[in-house]
Design a protein around this motif. Structure first.
Motif, PDB file in Angstrom:
ATOM      1  N   GLU A 178       0.843  -1.199   0.000  1.00 16.22           N
ATOM      2  CA  GLU A 178       0.000   0.000   0.000  1.00 16.22           C
ATOM      3  C   GLU A 178       0.881   1.253   0.000  1.00 16.22           C
ATOM      4  O   GLU A 178       1.703   1.426   0.893  1.00 16.22           O
ATOM      5  CB  GLU A 178      -0.898   0.027   1.233  1.00 16.22           C
ATOM      6  CG  GLU A 178      -1.890  -1.118   1.316  1.00 16.22           C
ATOM      7  CD  GLU A 178      -2.721  -1.032   2.581  1.00 16.22           C
ATOM      8  OE1 GLU A 178      -3.571  -0.115   2.680  1.00 16.22           O
ATOM      9  OE2 GLU A 178      -2.498  -1.856   3.492  1.00 16.22           O
ATOM     10  N   LYS A 181      -1.381   3.838   3.591  1.00 11.47           N
ATOM     11  CA  LYS A 181      -2.172   2.938   4.434  1.00 11.47           C
ATOM     12  C   LYS A 181      -3.360   3.717   5.004  1.00 11.47           C
ATOM     13  O   LYS A 181      -3.303   4.254   6.105  1.00 11.47           O
ATOM     14  CB  LYS A 181      -1.306   2.351   5.539  1.00 11.47           C
ATOM     15  CG  LYS A 181      -0.273   1.366   5.028  1.00 11.47           C
ATOM     16  CD  LYS A 181       0.877   1.167   5.979  1.00 11.47           C
ATOM     17  CE  LYS A 181       0.444   0.698   7.333  1.00 11.47           C
ATOM     18  NZ  LYS A 181       1.615   0.525   8.244  1.00 11.47           N
ATOM     19  N   ARG A 183      -6.970   4.111   6.549  1.00  9.65           N
ATOM     20  CA  ARG A 183      -7.859   3.344   7.416  1.00  9.65           C
ATOM     21  C   ARG A 183      -9.013   4.249   7.866  1.00  9.65           C
ATOM     22  O   ARG A 183      -8.989   5.462   7.667  1.00  9.65           O
ATOM     23  CB  ARG A 183      -7.110   2.827   8.642  1.00  9.65           C
ATOM     24  CG  ARG A 183      -5.879   1.986   8.318  1.00  9.65           C
ATOM     25  CD  ARG A 183      -6.258   0.636   7.756  1.00  9.65           C
ATOM     26  NE  ARG A 183      -5.104  -0.217   7.556  1.00  9.65           N
ATOM     27  CZ  ARG A 183      -4.407  -0.309   6.434  1.00  9.65           C
ATOM     28  NH1 ARG A 183      -4.774   0.443   5.378  1.00  9.65           N
ATOM     29  NH2 ARG A 183      -3.373  -1.117   6.327  1.00  9.65           N
ATOM     30  N   THR A 349      -4.540   7.890   8.245  1.00  6.90           N
ATOM     31  CA  THR A 349      -3.470   7.120   7.600  1.00  6.90           C
ATOM     32  C   THR A 349      -2.482   6.661   8.664  1.00  6.90           C
ATOM     33  O   THR A 349      -2.325   7.304   9.709  1.00  6.90           O
ATOM     34  CB  THR A 349      -2.725   7.962   6.547  1.00  6.90           C
ATOM     35  OG1 THR A 349      -2.162   9.112   7.167  1.00  6.90           O
ATOM     36  CG2 THR A 349      -3.671   8.395   5.434  1.00  6.90           C
ATOM     37  N   ASN A 352       4.150   3.981   7.031  1.00  9.09           N
ATOM     38  CA  ASN A 352       4.752   2.703   6.681  1.00  9.09           C
ATOM     39  C   ASN A 352       5.898   2.372   7.630  1.00  9.09           C
ATOM     40  O   ASN A 352       6.517   3.274   8.218  1.00  9.09           O
ATOM     41  CB  ASN A 352       5.248   2.734   5.234  1.00  9.09           C
ATOM     42  CG  ASN A 352       4.094   2.841   4.251  1.00  9.09           C
ATOM     43  OD1 ASN A 352       3.065   2.200   4.430  1.00  9.09           O
ATOM     44  ND2 ASN A 352       4.247   3.658   3.220  1.00  9.09           N
ATOM     45  N   SER A 370       0.211  -3.316   7.434  1.00  3.95           N
ATOM     46  CA  SER A 370      -0.461  -3.765   6.223  1.00  3.95           C
ATOM     47  C   SER A 370      -0.175  -5.247   6.021  1.00  3.95           C
ATOM     48  O   SER A 370       0.735  -5.815   6.634  1.00  3.95           O
ATOM     49  CB  SER A 370       0.035  -2.973   5.014  1.00  3.95           C
ATOM     50  OG  SER A 370       1.393  -3.298   4.737  1.00  3.95           O
ATOM     51  N   GLU A 373       3.380  -5.683   4.873  1.00  7.42           N
ATOM     52  CA  GLU A 373       4.365  -5.563   5.946  1.00  7.42           C
ATOM     53  C   GLU A 373       4.428  -6.853   6.766  1.00  7.42           C
ATOM     54  O   GLU A 373       5.514  -7.297   7.153  1.00  7.42           O
ATOM     55  CB  GLU A 373       4.026  -4.365   6.828  1.00  7.42           C
ATOM     56  CG  GLU A 373       4.308  -3.029   6.133  1.00  7.42           C
ATOM     57  CD  GLU A 373       3.722  -1.840   6.874  1.00  7.42           C
ATOM     58  OE1 GLU A 373       4.288  -0.735   6.747  1.00  7.42           O
ATOM     59  OE2 GLU A 373       2.707  -2.006   7.577  1.00  7.42           O
ATOM     60  N   TYR A 399      -7.184  -9.257   8.767  1.00  8.49           N
ATOM     61  CA  TYR A 399      -7.839  -9.056   7.469  1.00  8.49           C
ATOM     62  C   TYR A 399      -8.647 -10.310   7.125  1.00  8.49           C
ATOM     63  O   TYR A 399      -8.300 -11.050   6.211  1.00  8.49           O
ATOM     64  CB  TYR A 399      -6.793  -8.769   6.388  1.00  8.49           C
ATOM     65  CG  TYR A 399      -5.975  -7.523   6.644  1.00  8.49           C
ATOM     66  CD1 TYR A 399      -6.391  -6.286   6.160  1.00  8.49           C
ATOM     67  CD2 TYR A 399      -4.789  -7.577   7.384  1.00  8.49           C
ATOM     68  CE1 TYR A 399      -5.641  -5.136   6.396  1.00  8.49           C
ATOM     69  CE2 TYR A 399      -4.040  -6.433   7.621  1.00  8.49           C
ATOM     70  CZ  TYR A 399      -4.472  -5.223   7.133  1.00  8.49           C
ATOM     71  OH  TYR A 399      -3.729  -4.080   7.364  1.00  8.49           O
TER      72      TYR A 399
END
Length: 482
Positions: A178, A181, A183, A349, A352, A370, A373, A399
């Protein structure tokens, strides 16, 4: 030691021995017991042989040569020489050099008497002997065993190969990285307003608890050191009670009032603030009636879902007057209050992370990561280790509906031999060659080799999985040879 107890009957080539004995009494050369064992770098073969059925003239000999063979490979073992009386005397008078290990074993045959022999030899072991055959060549004509090698009788098979344990190859899918990221946290607040008013009164009725829900969501993001709020959206809804025009005004301005309230509590910086509204929540009304048990439920739904009238106020009037208004009273009391709500979305967000940072978070705070990651963290562990497998379990928990997270979790479960779990994950995995390869792997573990082979044949030329598919086909072929 591998014990081989099947009785074998072997015939000679020129003497008047029976060609194939029908029972033990008629046997000419009977191997009663035999065994084969690997001893270090040697192969030990022992046989207990009954030659009671052989009748050898005193001036004749029978040379029995055991051989080991596999394909084009062959090795002759020390011979068993059975001599008649006169031939035995001549044999003993010959000067022979003592060899260690012996190259032959000589015995005098006492015709008409019970006679057994014990045969034990050691020969260097070779890889080709892993699956081979021990046979016997009998020579009573002096032709030599090489000349008679096509006329041999099988004694027993050797199989030192370890049982093949299928280890199906699989391929994990790398989740897409991503760039941002993004959310969000979502919720609904059911605020109370005095009739026809739009100004928020924080202490009015149940407003303290409803406002606390919004503040909790906002503060959860603000207190996350890795997150930055990028926007806040509030969408207001009114119930169908009253005119559509009036409800549009109330829904819009109550949403604006709530946005102003939270903007006065926090500094959102450059975050994008938005207000949306829906004058009357007819979708919510339809759902509430579908899930309820009103006696005229079907009639109410017919009014709500009809194409006519298009005027919402006229449609509400039909609800009010249905069956004398008995159901409408219940709607006013039990359903409409829940249709007056403000839905909020906190967009944010998360920055990373490097692999080392992600490794520190994956088991303690995985919601920050993510899928990509987490996948990179998994690569830092040896495949099949507890940590490696746990990363994919964490990923699918974070997820649960993602097709890639489910596929990788299924593959991890297959390698951990958790086959029921793997099948559950595969139902939500994306349809791709890697999934088909995983399904074939499951079938291989279950012993359904024909089904697995059918799938693998379709994958053997697919670039992403061809190497693994071809290796799995090779394993199936080897397994069938056992």
């Amino acid at each position: 030691m591998r014990k081989l107890t099947t009785l074998i009957y072997v015939c000679g080539c020129a003497l008047t021995f029976s060609a194939q004995a029908q029972n033990q009494d008629e046997a000419t050369f009977l191997v009663k017991e035999k065994s084969a064992e690997k001893v270090g770098d040697k192969l030990a073969i022992t046989m207990h042989i009954d030659v009671s059925g052989m009748d050898i003239p005193k001036s004749r000999s029978v040379v029995c040569t055991p051989i080991i063979e596999s394909g084009d490979s062959l090795r002759a073992l020390p011979q068993i020489i059975l001599n008649g009386k006169t031939r035995h005397i001549l044999y003993e008078r010959m000067e022979r050099q003592v060899q260690n290990p012996p190259m032959e074993f000589e015995y005098r045959r006492h015709n008409g008497e019970q006679q057994t022999l014990d045969y034990e030899v050691y020969t260097p072991y070779a890889d080709w002997m892993e699956r081979s055959q021990v046979s016997l060549i009998m020579d009573d004509c002096g032709c030599g065993w090489e000349a008679l090698s096509s006329n041999k009788s099988p004694l027993f098979a050797l199989n030192f190969a370890q049982p093949i344990v299928l280890q199906p190859q699989v391929v994990y899918v790398t989740p897409q990285a991503e760039e941002v990221k993004a959310r969000k946290l979502e919720g609904s607040a059911y605020l109370d307003f005095p009739v026809n008013q739009t100004t928020i009164q924080p202490e009015y009725r149940n407003n303290p608890a409803e406002l606390a829900k919004i503040k909790k969501s906002i503060e959860a993001v603000r207190n996350n050191k890795f997150a930055t709020i990028s926007g806040l959206t509030i969408k207001g809804y009114a119930s169908p009670e009253g005119s559509y025009k009036s409800n549009a005004y109330l829904a819009e301005n109550r949403a604006k009032s709530l946005l102003n309230y939270v903007e006065n509590l926090y500094d959102f910086g450059n975050a994008k603030m938005q207000v949306d509204y829906e004058p009357e929540d007819w979708d919510g009304l339809e759902k509430a009636i579908e899930e309820g048990n009103l006696p005229d439920k079907e009639e109410l739904l017919a009014i709500i879902c009809a194409d006519e009238p298009t005027d919402w106020d006229a449609r509400e009037w039909k609800l009010k007057t249905l069956n004398g208004g008995s159901s409408y009273k219940i709607l006013l009391r039990d359903v409409y209050p829940a249709l007056r709500h403000s839905d909020y979305t906190v967009n944010y967000t998360i920055r990373n992370f490097t692999v080392d940072e992600a490794k520190e978070l994956v088991f303690s705070n995985p919601s920050q990561l993510s899928l990509n990651e987490m996948f990179q963290v998994a690569q830092t562990y040896d495949p099949g280790t507890a940590e490696f497998n746990e990363v994919f379990e964490v990923a699918v928990r974070m997820y649960p509906d993602d097709p890639v997270s489910n596929l990788n979790a299924a593959i991890s479960a297959i390698q951990a031999k958790q086959f029921d779990k793997a099948r559950r994950y595969l139902t939500k995995a994306q349809d791709c060659p890697e999934k088909q390869l995983a399904e074939a792997a499951l079938l291989m573990h279950e012993g359904k080799l024909d089904e697995a082979e059918g799938i693998l044949e379709t994958l053997k030329d697919v670039p992403a999985v061809s190497v693994q598919a071809q290796d799995n086909l090779r394993q199936i072929e080897e397994k069938r040879k056992e």
